[in-house]
Design a protein around this motif. Structure first.
Motif, PDB file in Angstrom:
ATOM      1  N   ARG A  17     -11.699  10.821  -3.549  1.00  0.00           N
ATOM      2  CA  ARG A  17     -11.173  10.150  -2.354  1.00  0.00           C
ATOM      3  C   ARG A  17     -12.259   9.211  -1.839  1.00  0.00           C
ATOM      4  O   ARG A  17     -13.354   9.656  -1.479  1.00  0.00           O
ATOM      5  CB  ARG A  17     -10.815  11.186  -1.301  1.00  0.00           C
ATOM      6  N   VAL A  18     -11.940   7.903  -1.819  1.00  0.00           N
ATOM      7  CA  VAL A  18     -12.921   6.895  -1.429  1.00  0.00           C
ATOM      8  C   VAL A  18     -12.397   6.142  -0.216  1.00  0.00           C
ATOM      9  O   VAL A  18     -11.273   5.621  -0.237  1.00  0.00           O
ATOM     10  CB  VAL A  18     -13.182   5.899  -2.584  1.00  0.00           C
ATOM     11  N   THR A  19     -13.207   6.096   0.834  1.00  0.00           N
ATOM     12  CA  THR A  19     -12.871   5.302   2.019  1.00  0.00           C
ATOM     13  C   THR A  19     -13.712   4.035   1.982  1.00  0.00           C
ATOM     14  O   THR A  19     -14.931   4.101   1.826  1.00  0.00           O
ATOM     15  CB  THR A  19     -13.142   6.087   3.314  1.00  0.00           C
ATOM     16  N   ILE A  20     -13.039   2.902   2.103  1.00  0.00           N
ATOM     17  CA  ILE A  20     -13.706   1.605   2.067  1.00  0.00           C
ATOM     18  C   ILE A  20     -13.560   0.979   3.443  1.00  0.00           C
ATOM     19  O   ILE A  20     -12.459   0.863   3.982  1.00  0.00           O
ATOM     20  CB  ILE A  20     -13.075   0.671   1.003  1.00  0.00           C
ATOM     21  N   THR A  21     -14.697   0.587   4.035  1.00  0.00           N
ATOM     22  CA  THR A  21     -14.727  -0.024   5.361  1.00  0.00           C
ATOM     23  C   THR A  21     -15.147  -1.478   5.218  1.00  0.00           C
ATOM     24  O   THR A  21     -16.065  -1.786   4.452  1.00  0.00           O
ATOM     25  CB  THR A  21     -15.716   0.729   6.270  1.00  0.00           C
ATOM     26  N   ASN A  22     -14.502  -2.341   5.963  1.00  0.00           N
ATOM     27  CA  ASN A  22     -14.808  -3.765   5.896  1.00  0.00           C
ATOM     28  C   ASN A  22     -15.370  -4.274   7.220  1.00  0.00           C
ATOM     29  O   ASN A  22     -14.618  -4.705   8.092  1.00  0.00           O
ATOM     30  CB  ASN A  22     -13.551  -4.566   5.520  1.00  0.00           C
ATOM     31  N   PRO A  23     -16.711  -4.261   7.378  1.00  0.00           N
ATOM     32  CA  PRO A  23     -17.310  -4.859   8.567  1.00  0.00           C
ATOM     33  C   PRO A  23     -17.418  -6.384   8.435  1.00  0.00           C
ATOM     34  O   PRO A  23     -17.803  -7.069   9.366  1.00  0.00           O
ATOM     35  CB  PRO A  23     -18.689  -4.206   8.634  1.00  0.00           C
ATOM     36  N   SER A  24     -17.079  -6.914   7.265  1.00  0.00           N
ATOM     37  CA  SER A  24     -17.134  -8.339   6.972  1.00  0.00           C
ATOM     38  C   SER A  24     -16.036  -9.080   7.726  1.00  0.00           C
ATOM     39  O   SER A  24     -15.024  -8.503   8.110  1.00  0.00           O
ATOM     40  CB  SER A  24     -16.958  -8.531   5.458  1.00  0.00           C
ATOM     41  N   VAL A  25     -16.182 -10.381   7.872  1.00  0.00           N
ATOM     42  CA  VAL A  25     -15.132 -11.198   8.467  1.00  0.00           C
ATOM     43  C   VAL A  25     -14.103 -11.618   7.421  1.00  0.00           C
ATOM     44  O   VAL A  25     -13.020 -12.082   7.760  1.00  0.00           O
ATOM     45  CB  VAL A  25     -15.712 -12.452   9.168  1.00  0.00           C
ATOM     46  N   THR A  61      -8.303   4.197   2.636  1.00  0.00           N
ATOM     47  CA  THR A  61      -8.729   5.267   1.740  1.00  0.00           C
ATOM     48  C   THR A  61      -7.837   5.262   0.507  1.00  0.00           C
ATOM     49  O   THR A  61      -6.616   5.116   0.618  1.00  0.00           O
ATOM     50  CB  THR A  61      -8.638   6.635   2.444  1.00  0.00           C
ATOM     51  N   VAL A  62      -8.462   5.373  -0.663  1.00  0.00           N
ATOM     52  CA  VAL A  62      -7.722   5.512  -1.915  1.00  0.00           C
ATOM     53  C   VAL A  62      -8.099   6.850  -2.538  1.00  0.00           C
ATOM     54  O   VAL A  62      -9.242   7.290  -2.448  1.00  0.00           O
ATOM     55  CB  VAL A  62      -7.999   4.352  -2.897  1.00  0.00           C
ATOM     56  N   THR A  63      -7.126   7.499  -3.135  1.00  0.00           N
ATOM     57  CA  THR A  63      -7.337   8.785  -3.791  1.00  0.00           C
ATOM     58  C   THR A  63      -6.815   8.671  -5.213  1.00  0.00           C
ATOM     59  O   THR A  63      -5.702   8.167  -5.430  1.00  0.00           O
ATOM     60  CB  THR A  63      -6.584   9.907  -3.041  1.00  0.00           C
ATOM     61  N   PHE A  64      -7.633   9.101  -6.175  1.00  0.00           N
ATOM     62  CA  PHE A  64      -7.236   9.001  -7.574  1.00  0.00           C
ATOM     63  C   PHE A  64      -8.003  10.034  -8.386  1.00  0.00           C
ATOM     64  O   PHE A  64      -9.017  10.573  -7.933  1.00  0.00           O
ATOM     65  CB  PHE A  64      -7.470   7.589  -8.113  1.00  0.00           C
ATOM     66  N   ASP A  65      -7.510  10.320  -9.579  1.00  0.00           N
ATOM     67  CA  ASP A  65      -8.138  11.295 -10.469  1.00  0.00           C
ATOM     68  C   ASP A  65      -9.042  10.586 -11.457  1.00  0.00           C
ATOM     69  O   ASP A  65      -8.709   9.501 -11.961  1.00  0.00           O
ATOM     70  CB  ASP A  65      -7.077  12.090 -11.228  1.00  0.00           C
ATOM     71  N   VAL A  66     -10.197  11.201 -11.726  1.00  0.00           N
ATOM     72  CA  VAL A  66     -11.152  10.641 -12.687  1.00  0.00           C
ATOM     73  C   VAL A  66     -11.643  11.725 -13.633  1.00  0.00           C
ATOM     74  O   VAL A  66     -11.747  12.895 -13.262  1.00  0.00           O
ATOM     75  CB  VAL A  66     -12.366   9.986 -11.992  1.00  0.00           C
ATOM     76  N   GLN A 113     -11.096  -8.086   2.186  1.00  0.00           N
ATOM     77  CA  GLN A 113     -11.655  -7.460   0.987  1.00  0.00           C
ATOM     78  C   GLN A 113     -10.624  -6.497   0.411  1.00  0.00           C
ATOM     79  O   GLN A 113      -9.610  -6.198   1.051  1.00  0.00           O
ATOM     80  CB  GLN A 113     -12.934  -6.675   1.332  1.00  0.00           C
ATOM     81  N   ASP A 114     -10.916  -5.978  -0.759  1.00  0.00           N
ATOM     82  CA  ASP A 114     -10.145  -4.874  -1.315  1.00  0.00           C
ATOM     83  C   ASP A 114     -11.039  -4.092  -2.256  1.00  0.00           C
ATOM     84  O   ASP A 114     -12.215  -4.417  -2.428  1.00  0.00           O
ATOM     85  CB  ASP A 114      -8.840  -5.336  -1.986  1.00  0.00           C
ATOM     86  N   PHE A 115     -10.475  -3.059  -2.847  1.00  0.00           N
ATOM     87  CA  PHE A 115     -11.216  -2.185  -3.763  1.00  0.00           C
ATOM     88  C   PHE A 115     -10.286  -1.894  -4.921  1.00  0.00           C
ATOM     89  O   PHE A 115      -9.130  -1.514  -4.715  1.00  0.00           O
ATOM     90  CB  PHE A 115     -11.593  -0.883  -3.047  1.00  0.00           C
ATOM     91  N   GLU A 116     -10.793  -2.106  -6.138  1.00  0.00           N
ATOM     92  CA  GLU A 116      -9.986  -1.773  -7.302  1.00  0.00           C
ATOM     93  C   GLU A 116     -10.855  -1.241  -8.429  1.00  0.00           C
ATOM     94  O   GLU A 116     -12.027  -1.588  -8.542  1.00  0.00           O
ATOM     95  CB  GLU A 116      -9.154  -2.969  -7.769  1.00  0.00           C
ATOM     96  N   VAL A 117     -10.262  -0.343  -9.191  1.00  0.00           N
ATOM     97  CA  VAL A 117     -10.867   0.171 -10.420  1.00  0.00           C
ATOM     98  C   VAL A 117      -9.857  -0.184 -11.513  1.00  0.00           C
ATOM     99  O   VAL A 117      -8.918   0.572 -11.784  1.00  0.00           O
ATOM    100  CB  VAL A 117     -11.107   1.695 -10.364  1.00  0.00           C
ATOM    101  N   PRO A 118     -10.006  -1.374 -12.100  1.00  0.00           N
ATOM    102  CA  PRO A 118      -8.987  -1.864 -13.023  1.00  0.00           C
ATOM    103  C   PRO A 118      -8.680  -0.925 -14.190  1.00  0.00           C
ATOM    104  O   PRO A 118      -7.519  -0.752 -14.549  1.00  0.00           O
ATOM    105  CB  PRO A 118      -9.564  -3.191 -13.524  1.00  0.00           C
ATOM    106  N   SER A 119      -9.694  -0.301 -14.753  1.00  0.00           N
ATOM    107  CA  SER A 119      -9.468   0.560 -15.922  1.00  0.00           C
ATOM    108  C   SER A 119      -8.672   1.818 -15.579  1.00  0.00           C
ATOM    109  O   SER A 119      -8.116   2.457 -16.469  1.00  0.00           O
ATOM    110  CB  SER A 119     -10.792   0.936 -16.576  1.00  0.00           C
ATOM    111  N   LEU A 120      -8.593   2.166 -14.294  1.00  0.00           N
ATOM    112  CA  LEU A 120      -7.816   3.329 -13.851  1.00  0.00           C
ATOM    113  C   LEU A 120      -6.537   2.912 -13.122  1.00  0.00           C
ATOM    114  O   LEU A 120      -5.820   3.756 -12.606  1.00  0.00           O
ATOM    115  CB  LEU A 120      -8.668   4.218 -12.936  1.00  0.00           C
ATOM    116  N   ASP A 121      -6.286   1.603 -13.068  1.00  0.00           N
ATOM    117  CA  ASP A 121      -5.127   1.063 -12.369  1.00  0.00           C
ATOM    118  C   ASP A 121      -5.100   1.481 -10.890  1.00  0.00           C
ATOM    119  O   ASP A 121      -4.054   1.812 -10.344  1.00  0.00           O
ATOM    120  CB  ASP A 121      -3.824   1.467 -13.067  1.00  0.00           C
ATOM    121  N   VAL A 122      -6.287   1.464 -10.268  1.00  0.00           N
ATOM    122  CA  VAL A 122      -6.438   1.800  -8.852  1.00  0.00           C
ATOM    123  C   VAL A 122      -6.635   0.502  -8.075  1.00  0.00           C
ATOM    124  O   VAL A 122      -7.511  -0.298  -8.419  1.00  0.00           O
ATOM    125  CB  VAL A 122      -7.660   2.730  -8.626  1.00  0.00           C
TER     126      VAL A 122
END
Length: 84
Positions: free
Chosen positions: A23-31, A55-60, A34-43
């Motif tokens: 479970r990964v939480t991504i915060t964007n303090p930037s103006v 927050t994204v949750t995925f199996d690894v 943004q996004d978050f992706e793990v292409p090889s896992l289709d996340v």
């Protein structure tokens, strides 16, 4: 937790974890959006606008996976998940 930064980087840009559900939480303090992706896992996260988080949750399984920001990947906004 991972932060996106205005200079086209993630903080941290290397994440260590155990195999299983991640479970990964991504915060964007930037103006910039943004996004978050793990292409090889289709996340793929939703777009994260300024001051927001998601927050994204995925199996690894064990391995090394590259993650990136779709919007700024060409500027080197990438990182690694090291699962062992």
């Amino acid at each position: 937790m991972i932060d996106t930064l205005d200079d086209g980087h993630f903080k941290p840009d290397v994440v260590f974890a155990k195999p299983g559900t991640l479970r990964v939480t991504i915060t964007n303090p930037s103006v910039l959006p943004q996004d978050f992706e793990v292409p090889s896992l289709d996340v793929h996260s939703e777009t994260i606008f300024a001051g927001k988080s998601t927050t994204v949750t995925f199996d690894v399984t064990a391995g090394v996976y590259t993650f990136d920001c779709h919007f700024q990947e060409h500027e080197g906004m990438t990182g690694q998940l090291i699962i062992s």
